[in-house]
Design an enzyme around this catalytic site. Sequence first.
Site, PDB file in Angstrom:
ATOM      1  N   CYS A 170      34.559 -18.090 -36.265  1.00 12.65           N
ATOM      2  CA  CYS A 170      33.112 -18.134 -36.525  1.00 12.65           C
ATOM      3  C   CYS A 170      32.432 -16.858 -36.073  1.00 12.65           C
ATOM      4  O   CYS A 170      31.239 -16.670 -36.320  1.00 12.65           O
ATOM      5  CB  CYS A 170      32.486 -19.332 -35.829  1.00 12.65           C
ATOM      6  SG  CYS A 170      33.400 -20.854 -36.100  1.00 12.65           S
ATOM      7  N   HIS A 176      25.389 -22.923 -40.948  1.00  7.97           N
ATOM      8  CA  HIS A 176      26.467 -22.158 -40.314  1.00  7.97           C
ATOM      9  C   HIS A 176      27.612 -21.905 -41.295  1.00  7.97           C
ATOM     10  O   HIS A 176      28.668 -22.512 -41.208  1.00  7.97           O
ATOM     11  CB  HIS A 176      26.952 -22.941 -39.078  1.00  7.97           C
ATOM     12  CG  HIS A 176      27.994 -22.243 -38.273  1.00  7.97           C
ATOM     13  ND1 HIS A 176      28.159 -20.875 -38.229  1.00  7.97           N
ATOM     14  CD2 HIS A 176      28.958 -22.748 -37.443  1.00  7.97           C
ATOM     15  CE1 HIS A 176      29.171 -20.576 -37.430  1.00  7.97           C
ATOM     16  NE2 HIS A 176      29.664 -21.683 -36.944  1.00  7.97           N
TER      17      HIS A 176
END
Lengths: 348, 132, 387
Positions: free
Chosen positions: C85, C334
Amino acid sequence: MDVGIVGYGVYIPRYRIRVEEIAKVWGDDPERIKHGLLVEEKSVPGPDEDTATIAVEAARNAVKRAGINPQEIGAIYVGSESHPYAVKPTATIVAEAIDATPHLTAADYEFACKAGTAGIQTCMGAVEAGMIKYGMAIGADTAQGAPGDPLEYTAAAGGGAFIIGKNGGKTIATIEGTYSYTTDTPDFWRRDMRPYPKHGGRFTGKPAYFKHVLSAAHGLLRELELTPQDFAYAVFHQPNGKFPLQVAEELGFSNEQVMPGLLTPKVGNTYSGSSMIGLAAALDQAKPGDRILVVSYGSGAGSDAFSIVARDAIEAKRDAAKTVAEYINNKAYIDYSTYAKFKRMLVR
Amino acid sequence: MAVPRFWREIPSRYNLIGSRCGNCNKVMFPPRHICPHCRRIGKLEPYKLKPRGKVVSYAITHVAANGFEDQVPYVLAIVELEDGPRLTTQITDCDPAEVKIGDEVEIVFRRMGEEGEDGVLYYGYKGKLVKP
Amino acid sequence: MRDVAVIGVGITKFGELWDVSFREMIIEAGARAIEDAKIDGKQLDAMYVGNMSSGQFIRQEHTGALIADHAGLVPIPSTRVEGACASGGLALRQAVITVASGIHDFVVAAGIEKMTDVLSGVAMGALATAADQEWEVYVGATFPGLYALMARRHMYEFGTTEEQMAMVAVKNHQNACFNPCAQYHMKVTVDAVLNSPPVTLPLKLLDCSPITDGAACVILAPAEKARKFNDTPILITGTGQASDSISLHSRPSLTSLRATTEAAKAAYKMAGVGPDDIDLAEVHDCFTIAELMAIEDLGFCKKGEGGKVTQEGETAIGGRIPINTSGGLKGKGHPVGATGIAQAVEIVQQLRGEAGKRQVDGAEIGLAHNVGGSGGTAVVHVFKRGD
């Protein structure tokens, strides 16, 4: 014969289901079932348990009691009718998990509920012949009973492991002799690829269980010139609570001799684990010098009888691992829907 | 998980075989191939950890990892073993509400999963609460 | 080393973009950045693309060249950067290093993730590959599970409450309402968070960031050339990156990310500032607990007081240190590989004074904090108005 038990261990899953809970689903009268089968509740494997995990836990307990280096175990036989794989041994999983690999022989056995005692006999022979120093025999099952079948009230999960070696300082009990009685009697079976066993109903009684258990017991007593009075404990295969009491009575054993090793009322029928755990329960209580009769029964059909005498070393080793009573008392009840989930009857 | 990938870690998954550095004596689990403290002068050897420890933290999983759908709700935990290292594991055989930080745990042998209906079965460690 | 400035930013709408492909998303973000920078695409020298897992999400690897091709930028070098991420933040850092070094002048740092072409279970499994497959995922760990372990321990050590965690979600959803590109324009209440379905307790559904499609892009230039393109170039004055064990159990603390503290230390040092100098920050709130730990680890409050300062409103717009004015990962969405770049876009817009209703008045210095996995990678950037 100069062999004995060097260590033993059992494992019984924590979950229990009561007869009432199953009876409710099928509209049965729980009191009639409890009286008819002498079963109050049975053990149920958790969703992450199978015959291999049960066998491993029992085997680890046996190694703890034996106090031996597992590398000295030369053979492992796992008897079960619920091996996790149709092809690929449970015994190798056990061998690896107790650090007994790689210098040993191993195999899985199947003879309905007596595959574990068949393993004991194999180990006795190999030890006596000098092929191996120690052999481990395990009887373990996550027994299958079809939903709604009377077997569902008893088909339970558990296992026992025994380490066999030459008589010596480490031996906790001497095996005086063994006697088997075997015929081709199809009283109970499970065909290949079928999930649940089928059985012959009342045919499983007289011509099957009783004939074989009685014949093996008689054969052993005759051969060793012993009588029921010579035994402190008697353990018979226990598909329910009633059969072993009937067979004991017929042989001339008292309830006092049988009850310590009769676990079906609280655990159910652990199939290959049944007489193994019964023997362990007797050893949990036996004093040095006490004699124990064990008679297993496997449908199909056959019985293995053993006469076992506890020795001095038993006292010191008893507390090295969890006893049968500890496993029986550590329990958590589940309802039928949780039981169905754990047994993977609910398929996503 | 591919069969060889599971198989080569069997000693650690079945028997908690970690590593110990012959130089600094630090015990590590999962096993390492180089000591992070001593690096090349460290000599790592296999070390069997005692299957006992304490819960450092826990979480109750309702949305399962792939392959664990049948077991929800299950308790995921980090357990600090008596030998020092921590491992991530499930706490089995319990009501999730029973688990607390600091609880004593023994490591037991359980079925972890399967490679589909006709694939291999995976076994390994889980924690189980030790009741006082 | 040369000073580095951001001369253009671009971002797509974040959300479940069923009708838009991976290729279209990155082109859209890139075109906006080029327009914003008022640069000709032919002037671009190189590109770094943050992308966690196109292989798992769209079964397409080799996306660096793919993007250069579809953007009409061949033959410039285009490199995909992966750090779970934190992929976007790492791409930005690579672009900064490249410009600072003098190797290239005009460098694109992009980030993208197309996550909704697979079912959510598959996406969860893909994300879990950022955790230790052998020793975490194998035993049943999920990402919410790992962060729930941190949350439980944070509650145990510092008395942090589920209500305080919920307040992170409330704040970030509120901020997202003022961000046109955010996935959610939906306010939530503390009760709604507390009563949302359990994911891995103590984390509930509304403690978790969503699965999102999106792309973002920034264009960097040497500071001395930036003014030709932009009246308010934003300088990147500090960059820091650190690694840690990707498995949570191998780290000494469950309540602090060492990678964050180390990356922040390096970025602060390079920028010559400290946490007190920061006017606003975009931090990696993949779960509500992650924001609390981040503001502690970045030095915006004392360890253990993340919940308290959030409860007291210090991290809201208008508070002492506004956090995640964009809505954060929680409210804005996200798209994992795009997140680090999207954070930079927000900080640049804020420092330019272009953040509209979510503008932090007089913002001079901003910080972006991007985490990979449960803390195996962290990257921190410090931004400053160039005027």
